[in-house]
Design a protein around this motif. Structure first.
Motif, mmCIF file in Angstrom:
data_model
loop_
_atom_site.group_PDB
_atom_site.id
_atom_site.type_symbol
_atom_site.label_atom_id
_atom_site.label_comp_id
_atom_site.label_asym_id
_atom_site.label_seq_id
_atom_site.Cartn_x
_atom_site.Cartn_y
_atom_site.Cartn_z
ATOM 1 N N GLN A 60 0.806 -1.210 0.000
ATOM 2 C CA GLN A 60 0.000 0.000 0.000
ATOM 3 C C GLN A 60 0.844 1.268 0.000
ATOM 4 O O GLN A 60 0.519 2.230 0.664
ATOM 5 N N HIS A 61 1.925 1.259 -0.724
ATOM 6 C CA HIS A 61 2.810 2.416 -0.747
ATOM 7 C C HIS A 61 2.716 3.163 -2.062
ATOM 8 O O HIS A 61 3.686 3.696 -2.568
ATOM 9 N N VAL A 119 2.753 10.495 -1.073
ATOM 10 C CA VAL A 119 3.459 10.749 0.172
ATOM 11 C C VAL A 119 4.372 9.578 0.556
ATOM 12 O O VAL A 119 5.398 9.755 1.212
ATOM 13 N N CYS A 120 4.021 8.369 0.143
ATOM 14 C CA CYS A 120 4.812 7.183 0.490
ATOM 15 C C CYS A 120 6.066 7.029 -0.378
ATOM 16 O O CYS A 120 7.026 6.383 0.050
ATOM 17 N N ALA A 164 3.943 -1.461 7.319
ATOM 18 C CA ALA A 164 3.112 -2.584 6.888
ATOM 19 C C ALA A 164 1.780 -2.127 6.314
ATOM 20 O O ALA A 164 0.998 -2.945 5.884
ATOM 21 N N GLU A 165 1.505 -0.848 6.317
ATOM 22 C CA GLU A 165 0.205 -0.345 5.900
ATOM 23 C C GLU A 165 0.272 0.568 4.687
ATOM 24 O O GLU A 165 -0.440 0.378 3.737
ATOM 25 N N GLY A 166 1.091 1.598 4.741
ATOM 26 C CA GLY A 166 1.064 2.623 3.708
ATOM 27 C C GLY A 166 -0.035 3.625 3.998
ATOM 28 O O GLY A 166 -0.779 3.520 4.966
ATOM 29 N N GLY A 212 -3.215 11.399 -0.444
ATOM 30 C CA GLY A 212 -1.768 11.297 -0.293
ATOM 31 C C GLY A 212 -0.983 12.364 -1.010
ATOM 32 O O GLY A 212 0.226 12.282 -1.103
ATOM 33 N N HIS A 213 -1.645 13.375 -1.521
ATOM 34 C CA HIS A 213 -0.976 14.486 -2.196
ATOM 35 C C HIS A 213 -0.729 15.594 -1.170
ATOM 36 O O HIS A 213 -1.589 16.418 -0.910
ATOM 37 N N LEU A 214 0.443 15.581 -0.574
ATOM 38 C CA LEU A 214 0.734 16.520 0.516
ATOM 39 C C LEU A 214 1.599 17.689 0.094
ATOM 40 O O LEU A 214 1.926 18.536 0.911
#
Length: 142
Positions: free
Chosen positions: A70-71, A75-76, A86-88, A134-136
Motif C-alpha cells: 500500500q505504498h 506521500v509514500c 506494513a500499511e502505507g 496522499g498528495h501533501l
C-alpha cells in the motif's frame, strides 16, 4: 473489540518486543464464548479479517495478515520509513486522534492534519480530499 497489531516504530524496539502479543495467542481468552466465526476479505488486496461473534452480541475482530503493497500514494514514494511500514497511506483507513487530527499514516504523526481550523471551523473538503489521497505537496499539515 478490534485487535490491532502492535507496530514497530523507529527507536521503540524495546517497547515493541515487550508489548507484542499475537492475536492467535489470545484466542483462548474468548474461545468458549464464540457463537460463530466470519472470515472476510477487506477492501485491500491481501488483507483478510476474522470476526469472532460472541454469545450475547459482542464481537472481536482482527487481521489475519496485512498487505505490504500500500505504498502507492505520493506521500509514500519518498518516505524514509516505507520499508518498515506494513500499511502505507490509508492502508487500514484513517484514524481520528483525541486531539482532533486525522492521520492516515501510523508511522508518521508529523503528517497528521488538524480537522479544526481557527474559529472551530472544520477543514474544507478542498483541503481534506487531496490530503486523504496522499498528495501533501501543497497542503499544510500543521
Amino acid at each position: 473489540m478490534r485487535l490491532y497489531d502492535v507496530l514497530w516504530m523507529p527507536n521503540q524496539e524495546d517497547q515493541f518486543l515487550r508489548n507484542h502479543i499475537s492475536w492467535q495467542e489470545m484466542t483462548g481468552l474468548w474461545a468458549d464464548r464464540v457463537e460463530r466465526i466470519t472470515v472476510w476479505s477487506y477492501g485491500l488486496p491481501g488483507r483478510i479479517n476474522i470476526v469472532f461473534w460472541l454469545h450475547g452480541g459482542g464481537s472481536i475482530e482482527t487481521n489475519v495478515n496485512a498487505p505490504k503493497v500500500q505504498h502507492t500514494a505520493p506521500v509514500c514514494q519518498q518516505c524514509s520509513l516505507k520499508d518498515a511500514c506494513a500499511e502505507g497511506w490509508m492502508g487500514c483507513g484513517i484514524r481520528v486522534t483525541a486531539d482532533r487530527k486525522v492521520t492516515p499514516c501510523v508511522l508518521r504523526p508529523d503528517l497528521a492534519l488538524p480537522l479544526l481550523r481557527g474559529g472551530n471551523q472544520y477543514v474544507e473538503p478542498a483541503v481534506l480530499n487531496p490530503y486523504l489521497s496522499g498528495h501533501l505537496d501543497t497542503i499544510p499539515t500543521h
